[in-house]
Design an enzyme around this catalytic site. Structure first.
Site, PDB file in Angstrom:
ATOM      1  N   HIS A 161      46.792   9.172  65.657  1.00  0.00           N
ATOM      2  CA  HIS A 161      48.205   8.866  66.108  1.00  0.00           C
ATOM      3  C   HIS A 161      48.162   6.211  66.291  1.00  0.00           C
ATOM      4  O   HIS A 161      49.412   5.976  66.696  1.00  0.00           O
ATOM      5  CB  HIS A 161      48.720   8.847  67.374  1.00  0.00           C
ATOM      6  CG  HIS A 161      48.905  10.272  67.180  1.00  0.00           C
ATOM      7  ND1 HIS A 161      49.928  10.927  67.209  1.00  0.00           N
ATOM      8  CD2 HIS A 161      48.067  10.972  68.199  1.00  0.00           C
ATOM      9  CE1 HIS A 161      50.043  11.989  66.845  1.00  0.00           C
ATOM     10  NE2 HIS A 161      48.287  12.202  67.650  1.00  0.00           N
ATOM     11  N   SER A 282      46.508 -19.746  54.279  1.00  0.00           N
ATOM     12  CA  SER A 282      47.927 -20.138  54.010  1.00  0.00           C
ATOM     13  C   SER A 282      48.345 -21.451  53.723  1.00  0.00           C
ATOM     14  O   SER A 282      47.437 -21.959  54.043  1.00  0.00           O
ATOM     15  CB  SER A 282      48.492 -19.775  54.835  1.00  0.00           C
ATOM     16  OG  SER A 282      49.660 -20.640  55.518  1.00  0.00           O
ATOM     17  N   LYS A 288      45.293 -19.188  59.415  1.00  0.00           N
ATOM     18  CA  LYS A 288      45.073 -17.782  58.670  1.00  0.00           C
ATOM     19  C   LYS A 288      44.025 -17.623  57.669  1.00  0.00           C
ATOM     20  O   LYS A 288      43.500 -18.851  57.075  1.00  0.00           O
ATOM     21  CB  LYS A 288      46.947 -17.954  57.861  1.00  0.00           C
ATOM     22  CG  LYS A 288      47.550 -18.167  58.987  1.00  0.00           C
ATOM     23  CD  LYS A 288      48.084 -16.939  59.664  1.00  0.00           C
ATOM     24  CE  LYS A 288      48.557 -15.673  58.664  1.00  0.00           C
ATOM     25  NZ  LYS A 288      49.822 -15.512  58.040  1.00  0.00           N
ATOM     26  N   GLU A 295      45.172  -6.538  51.119  1.00  0.00           N
ATOM     27  CA  GLU A 295      47.111  -5.417  50.512  1.00  0.00           C
ATOM     28  C   GLU A 295      47.019  -5.281  49.623  1.00  0.00           C
ATOM     29  O   GLU A 295      47.976  -4.355  49.197  1.00  0.00           O
ATOM     30  CB  GLU A 295      47.738  -7.133  51.192  1.00  0.00           C
ATOM     31  CG  GLU A 295      47.295  -7.374  52.712  1.00  0.00           C
ATOM     32  CD  GLU A 295      48.021  -8.866  52.566  1.00  0.00           C
ATOM     33  OE1 GLU A 295      49.337  -8.474  52.726  1.00  0.00           O
ATOM     34  OE2 GLU A 295      47.281  -9.877  52.616  1.00  0.00           O
TER      35      GLU A 295
END
Ligand code: ARG
Length: 463
Positions: A161, A282, A288, A295
């Protein structure tokens, strides 16, 4: 309208050429040009067989086979002029062959139809993709084995979980993916065995009256045997669906792993550092470092599974044998294959380059009361408590630790005894994460010894 504007391949029956919209919806050359090499290999095998069977003069077959090589080199060098009016790769190649060798080109299509031709070309193409997928998955597994071997005893939290459950080892986690990808491997290999039969010679749908030798063309093209039913040969696309099915499951596995890498590389987790080579920055936030490759791999399942569903839908209502609907099989499979190969290569690269943040993994492994089960097991083993009671006592100890703002190993013996007075000093021996993972020696468990045995087994399997 004159004969000259109607199609050269079937102009005998037609007085007028197609409407521009008809041409646009009908043409597949824009995408099936990717089948050129397979189309030419199939035609060369067919011509050789026709000559061997005395259906075609040797000199004509030779001219055709040589001419086809010229066409192939034109296509490979980029000088070939593809024509939409010629509809598809089969007619584009044949038409150019006619320009090169003249009259014999018209004899190539004896005892053959575009129906068995396209089925053959597409099978050959998908077979190549299956081989590429097998190579890609194997390379990824090898990269995972390197990670697993290095980190066979690095502790980290195991989750259920996405809540801290029990400590596991980094190697164990990597080996879970080895198992998943090895099943993908076997699915691709299995699909390859089943699909490796030749449709060539099924002709339009019923076979042919010419004395062809389908075994000869099957062998020349690396197929195990000719397909046994001509109707099935021209109308089956389950080989492509099996590839897409295996690709979808493999992409799902890639996506799950990618998701973990996205989570693990976040500032909150810091379990792994992905290399600069597989990250992006970024344009506005200088701090970043984004896991874009992970992704995108996570997202690829969408188009791959989409292709699977789309082809299922194309096929589901088709009566035997060939219907033009089946021309819609290719773009989906091309796109799925391209993206699967890209995702596999990107994942392999990321896995090779990534570094586990050992101190962070170890710290996380020990937090969240991750050894609560070890404590309960100790109560069962040493104090002979029924597991349900042990679970209850441990729950109270977790609550106490939570109240005191510490982890289980930080409780004092007095704290422990306040919950259950038979607990002894010895309990602290099982609360450490290293002891916890080392104790999970059951087959397939997370103990470093088990992980190393699995790594050794897989290394032997892959050779
Ligand atoms: N371009 C066609 C396809 O991809 C080739 C087969 C055409 N056959 C036919 N009977 N029109 O399916």
């Amino acid at each position: 309208m004159s004969d000259s504007s109607s199609n050269a391949m079937w102009g005998g029956r037609f007085a007028a050429g197609p409407d521009a919209i008809m041409e646009a919806i009908n043409a597949s050359i824009g995408f099936d040009k990717r089948l050129a090499a397979q189309d030419i290999a199939g035609s060369r095998a067919h011509a050789a067989m026709l000559a061997a069977q005395g259906i075609l003069r040797d000199s004509d077959a030779e001219a055709i086979r040589e001419g086809l090589l010229t066409v192939l080199s034109e296509i490979e060098s980029g000088s070939f002029q593809f024509s939409t009016a010629l509809e598809d790769i089969h007619m584009n190649v044949e038409s150019r062959l006619k320009e090169i060798v003249g009259e014999p080109a018209g004899r190539l299509h004896t005892a053959r139809s575009r129906n068995d031709q396209v089925a053959t070309d597409f099978r050959l193409w998908v077979r190549d993709q299956i081989d590429a997928a097998i190579g890609g998955v194997e390379a990824l597994i090898r990269a995972l084995l390197v990670q697993a071997e290095a980190g066979a005893d690095w502790v980290m939290p195991g989750f259920t979980h996405l809540q801290t459950a029990q400590p596991v080892t980094w190697g164990h986690h990597m080996m879970a993916y080895v198992e998943m990808f090895s099943r993908d491997l076997s699915r691709f290999k299995d699909a390859r065995v089943r699909m490796n039969e030749s449709p060539l010679g099924a002709a339009a749908l019923a076979g042919t009256s010419f004395p062809i030798n389908r075994h000869m063309t099957a062998e020349a093209l690396g197929f195990d045997r000719p397909m046994a039913n001509s109707l099935d040969a021209v109308s089956a696309r389950d080989f492509a669906l099996e590839f897409l099915g295996a690709a979808s499951i493999c992409a799902m596995h890639l996506s799950r792993f990618a998701e973990e890498l996205v989570i693990w590389s976040s500032a909150q987790f810091r379990f792994v550092t992905l290399s600069d080579r597989f990250s992006t920055g970024s344009s506005i936030m200088p701090q970043k470092k984004n896991p874009d490759a992970a992704e995108l791999i996570r997202a690829k399942i969408g188009r791959i599974f989409g292709a699977n569903v789309a082809l299922m839908m194309v096929m589901k209502g088709l009566p035997l044998a060939y219907s033009k609907d089946m021309q819609e099989d290719k773009e989906q499979v091309f796109d799925a294959a391209d993206n699967l190969m890209l995702a596999l290569a990107a994942m392999e690269g990321m896995v090779k380059d990534m570094s586990a943040n050992r101190p962070q993994l170890a710290a996380a492994a020990g937090s969240g009361f991750s050894t609560a089960t070890d404590l309960a097991d100790w109560l069962v083993r040493v104090l002979d408590m029924p597991f349900r009671d042990a679970h209850h006592v441990t729950g109270s100890l977790v609550a106490l630790a939570e109240e005191k703002g510490c982890d289980l190993p930080d409780l004092t013996l007095e704290d422990m005894k306040s919950v259950h007075d038979a607990i002894t000093e010895e309990v602290f021996g099982v609360l450490g994460v290293d002891n916890s993972v080392a104790s999970r020696m059951s087959y397939g468990g997370t103990a470093p010894e088990q992980v190393r045995a699995q790594v050794a087994r897989w290394k032997e399997v892959l050779g």
